[in-house]
Design an enzyme around this catalytic site. Structure first.
Site, PDB file in Angstrom:
ATOM      1  N   LYS A 142       0.885  -1.177   0.000  1.00  9.67           N
ATOM      2  CA  LYS A 142       0.000   0.000   0.000  1.00  9.67           C
ATOM      3  C   LYS A 142       0.923   1.228   0.000  1.00  9.67           C
ATOM      4  CE  LYS A 142      -2.899   3.271   1.551  1.00  9.67           C
ATOM      5  NZ  LYS A 142      -2.042   4.401   1.145  1.00  9.67           N
ATOM      6  N   GLU A 186       8.643   1.398  11.273  1.00 14.62           N
ATOM      7  CA  GLU A 186       9.780   2.284  10.958  1.00 14.62           C
ATOM      8  C   GLU A 186       9.202   3.693  10.953  1.00 14.62           C
ATOM      9  OE1 GLU A 186      12.736   0.885  10.401  1.00 14.62           O
ATOM     10  OE2 GLU A 186      12.046  -1.175  10.197  1.00 14.62           O
ATOM     11  N   CYS A 243      13.526  10.828   7.084  1.00 15.23           N
ATOM     12  CA  CYS A 243      13.245  10.513   8.496  1.00 15.23           C
ATOM     13  C   CYS A 243      14.481  10.571   9.382  1.00 15.23           C
ATOM     14  CB  CYS A 243      12.610   9.136   8.584  1.00 15.23           C
ATOM     15  SG  CYS A 243      13.579   7.887   7.726  1.00 15.23           S
ATOM     16  N   GLU A 258       9.208  16.622  14.872  1.00 13.60           N
ATOM     17  CA  GLU A 258       9.690  16.329  13.524  1.00 13.60           C
ATOM     18  C   GLU A 258       8.984  17.277  12.555  1.00 13.60           C
ATOM     19  OE1 GLU A 258       8.407  12.648  11.575  1.00 13.60           O
ATOM     20  OE2 GLU A 258      10.442  12.388  10.837  1.00 13.60           O
TER      21      GLU A 258
HETATM   22  P1  NAD Z   1       1.883   8.741   7.396  1.00 12.13           P
HETATM   23  O1  NAD Z   1       2.023   7.982   8.654  1.00 12.13           O
HETATM   24  O2  NAD Z   1       0.914   9.849   7.340  1.00 12.13           O
HETATM   25  O3  NAD Z   1       1.479   7.755   6.197  1.00 12.13           O
HETATM   26  C1  NAD Z   1       2.215   6.589   5.914  1.00 12.13           C
HETATM   27  C2  NAD Z   1       1.315   5.578   5.234  1.00 12.13           C
HETATM   28  O4  NAD Z   1       0.284   5.208   6.146  1.00 12.13           O
HETATM   29  C3  NAD Z   1       0.634   6.073   3.978  1.00 12.13           C
HETATM   30  O5  NAD Z   1       0.610   5.043   3.024  1.00 12.13           O
HETATM   31  C4  NAD Z   1      -0.799   6.355   4.460  1.00 12.13           C
HETATM   32  O6  NAD Z   1      -1.756   6.231   3.436  1.00 12.13           O
HETATM   33  C5  NAD Z   1      -0.972   5.266   5.482  1.00 12.13           C
HETATM   34  N1  NAD Z   1      -2.006   5.530   6.471  1.00 12.13           N
HETATM   35  C6  NAD Z   1      -2.532   6.729   6.861  1.00 12.13           C
HETATM   36  N2  NAD Z   1      -3.501   6.558   7.790  1.00 12.13           N
HETATM   37  C7  NAD Z   1      -3.573   5.224   8.016  1.00 12.13           C
HETATM   38  C8  NAD Z   1      -4.348   4.418   8.893  1.00 12.13           C
HETATM   39  N3  NAD Z   1      -5.268   4.933   9.700  1.00 12.13           N
HETATM   40  N4  NAD Z   1      -4.134   3.077   8.879  1.00 12.13           N
HETATM   41  C9  NAD Z   1      -3.195   2.526   8.091  1.00 12.13           C
HETATM   42  N5  NAD Z   1      -2.434   3.240   7.225  1.00 12.13           N
HETATM   43  C10 NAD Z   1      -2.620   4.577   7.187  1.00 12.13           C
HETATM   44  O7  NAD Z   1       3.376   9.198   7.017  1.00 12.13           O
HETATM   45  P2  NAD Z   1       3.834  10.121   5.807  1.00 12.13           P
HETATM   46  O8  NAD Z   1       3.387  11.501   6.094  1.00 12.13           O
HETATM   47  O9  NAD Z   1       3.454   9.472   4.524  1.00 12.13           O
HETATM   48  O10 NAD Z   1       5.428   9.998   5.927  1.00 12.13           O
HETATM   49  C11 NAD Z   1       6.203  10.775   6.747  1.00 12.13           C
HETATM   50  C12 NAD Z   1       6.595  10.022   7.997  1.00 12.13           C
HETATM   51  O11 NAD Z   1       7.249   8.797   7.673  1.00 12.13           O
HETATM   52  C13 NAD Z   1       7.593  10.793   8.832  1.00 12.13           C
HETATM   53  O12 NAD Z   1       7.266  10.690  10.194  1.00 12.13           O
HETATM   54  C14 NAD Z   1       8.907  10.071   8.533  1.00 12.13           C
HETATM   55  O13 NAD Z   1       9.892  10.271   9.507  1.00 12.13           O
HETATM   56  C15 NAD Z   1       8.451   8.664   8.430  1.00 12.13           C
HETATM   57  N6  NAD Z   1       9.430   7.807   7.728  1.00 12.13           N
HETATM   58  C16 NAD Z   1      10.167   6.898   8.448  1.00 12.13           C
HETATM   59  C17 NAD Z   1      11.130   6.101   7.804  1.00 12.13           C
HETATM   60  C18 NAD Z   1      11.995   5.106   8.563  1.00 12.13           C
HETATM   61  O14 NAD Z   1      12.677   4.307   7.926  1.00 12.13           O
HETATM   62  N7  NAD Z   1      12.008   5.130   9.889  1.00 12.13           N
HETATM   63  C19 NAD Z   1      11.312   6.237   6.428  1.00 12.13           C
HETATM   64  C20 NAD Z   1      10.551   7.166   5.744  1.00 12.13           C
HETATM   65  C21 NAD Z   1       9.604   7.948   6.405  1.00 12.13           C
END
Ligand code: NAD
Length: 496
Positions: free
Chosen positions: A190, A265, A299, A398
């Protein structure tokens, strides 16, 4: 829908974009949302809508998981050699299509094209790494237990789920699914609703090179509906979520209820500790490059720069000079050093933090507002330096933009205390010519990753993951990651 780009798009990219709206790709074929619901895909560089993706219902997500589970017996029954050969063909095909995928990714995620090419190559390298590693896994491993004939029997789990964020759409797919596929699992991916195009392209390419139907499935849609349905599905055998701590908690809760093993992650608020024996100009350049890489939407970035008081002024001078020289522009303009942030919401979030940070007492040393890019009304922000006390909201939360927060320290102990004064624990770096001090500080900083005289360092084989609010469950990129995708049965026969 039209694409306004500073360079001509490749014909293959034009052809791909002309197929919008894109159904999902499940079971080796298009898998549309029966409702006809779609979500717009915007080029963050121009603000233009370039495509639409389908928005699946919860029932359709469940059906996709059934299809992935149905493909599992045949895929897992292949010999490692045959499965590896198919996956190596996929790696080769992705490499051949690198310019096309990179241009799609640049338009979809707002990534500088050369950086997007690096992301595509990274998936290729990761997939090859895990296929080779899986070739050496002993599925039957003898256990030394006196009085018993005992061994571990390893086999893949079944259909594994992956939810990805928008910052590294293609690269993170590689980190996530490569070990799962190499071990013999099938996958349901997804992608984030803002950046689903490269995942769809990958699934179609997989079909072309002979990956069996149902092994790689891509479902698209909103997080609240499709993402939640996937994380609540009790038939998935493992869940890997990459994204924000807020959503990670919800995914973790859902998996906990179903007793599905979950890996999270999550976000970070990393620090860079700069001691006064460094080459100030070189260190400033490397840290400015790190915080402006993909507009700071990384991140593990160092977003808190802790600088020894004796070199603070010189360091600030070097950083501001470099930041002001960077050219902010459209991701497909080869002259651009830094592109936009991913969408209007992220742009407001970053600008909001700049405002809140300053009203809370932070000083803005450079940047601090939107950047103008001639000919494009995308979501551009100037590289920004804030400075002040670490209890400021901009030093605590963040932000996920091209914003670094500077503060001074006097002693090593004070620096370590400052680094560890956060709920996050993803990645920090220490900068010094003194190797012993570097190792000491690197080991004292609480996080999954500590880097020395560098930031954002990744190598296949070196585990990468977070602790505390930055994640749990195993991390990525290492032999341990591969082993997570085998379930192990202990087989025991008493002797005599
Ligand atoms: P997000 O948590 O908003 O979304 C991530 C994913 O989750 C998307 O595919 C979204 O559609 C899905 N999602 C949203 N609501 C959901 C729900 N209720 N249930 C299940 N899935 C749902 O994150 P973002 O804004 O897309 O990305 C930024 C974040 O990701 C930052 O906090 C960043 O630090 C983190 N990140 C971490 C890593 C790592 O390796 N630790 C890598 C990249 C990004």
């Amino acid at each position: 829908m039209s694409v306004t780009a500073p360079t001509k798009l490749l014909p293959e990219v034009e052809a791909f974009l002309s197929q919008s709206p894109y159904p999902c790709f499940v079971g080796g074929q298009n898998f549309p949302a029966a409702s006809g619901d779609t979500i717009a895909t915007i080029d963050p560089g121009s603000g233009d809508q370039i495509a639409e993706i389908h928005d699946l219902s919860a029932d359709e997500v469940d059906r996709a998981v059934e299809i992935a589970a149905g493909a599992f017996p045949a895929w897992s029954a292949l010999s490692q050699k045959d499965r590896g050969a198919i996956l190596m063909r996929l790696a080769d095909a992705v490499e051949q299509h690198k310019p096309v995928i990179a241009q799609i990714e640049a338009l979809d995620a707002g990534k500088i094209e050369a950086q997007a090419q690096g992301d595509v190559q990274n998936l290729v390298d990761t997939l090859r790494y895990f296929v080779k590693l899986a070739g050496n896994v002993e599925t039957r491993e003898k256990i030394d237990a006196p009085g018993f004939d005992a061994w571990k029997y390893r086999q893949p789990w079944g259909a594994c789920a992956f939810i990805f964020p928008w910052n590294f759409p293609f690269l993170l797919i590689g980190w996530g699914i490569s070990p799962a596929l190499a071990a013999g699992n099938t996958v349901v991916i997804k992608p984030a609703e803002d950046t689903s195009l490269s995942a769809i392209y990958l699934a179609r390419l997989a079909k072309e090179v002979g990956v069996p139907d149902g092994v790689i499935n891509v479902i698209t849609g909103s997080g609240a509906r499709a993402g939640a349905a996937l994380s609540n599905n009790s038939q998935i055998k493992r869940m890997s979520f990459t994204g924000s701590p807020e959503v990670g908690r919800m995914v973790g809760e859902a998996c906990g209820r179903n007793l599905v093993p979950v890996k999270l992650e999550l976000g970070g608020k990393g620090a860079a500790v700069v001691f006064d024996d460094v080459d100030v100009a070189e260190t400033a350049e490397k840290l400015v490059n790190a915080i402006t890489f993909h507009s700071g939407q990384v991140c593990c970035d160092a977003t808190r720069w802790l600088v020894q008081d004796t070199i603070y002024d010189e360091f600030v001078q070097e950083c501001t000079t470099r930041m002001k020289k960077l050219r902010v522009g459209h991701p497909l303009d080869p002259a651009s050093d830094m592109g936009p942030v991913v969408n209007a919401k992220q742009c407001s979030r970053v600008l909001g933090y700049l405002e809140k940070g300053q009203s809370g007492g932070a000083e803005c040393l450079c940047g601090g507002d939107e950047a103008e890019v001639e000919g494009f009304t995308g979501h551009y922000i100037k590289p920004t330096l804030l400075a002040g006390s670490l209890d400021n909201v901009a030093a605590q939360d963040e932000i996920f933009g091209p914003v670094a927060y500077l503060t001074k320290f006097a002693s090593e102990d004070q620096a370590i205390e400052m680094v560890n004064d956060t709920d996050y624990g993803l990645a920090n770096s220490v900068w010094t010519e003194d190797d012993k001090r570097a190792a000491r500080v690197a080991e004292a900083m609480v996080a999954g990753n500590s880097w020395i005289n560098a930031h954002n360092v990744f190598a296949q084989g070196v585990p990468y993951g977070g602790v505390n609010k930055s994640g749990m469950g195993g991390g990525v990129l290492s032999p341990e990651t591969l082993m997570d995708y085998y379930r192990s049965t202990s087989v025991v026969r008493p002797l005599g």
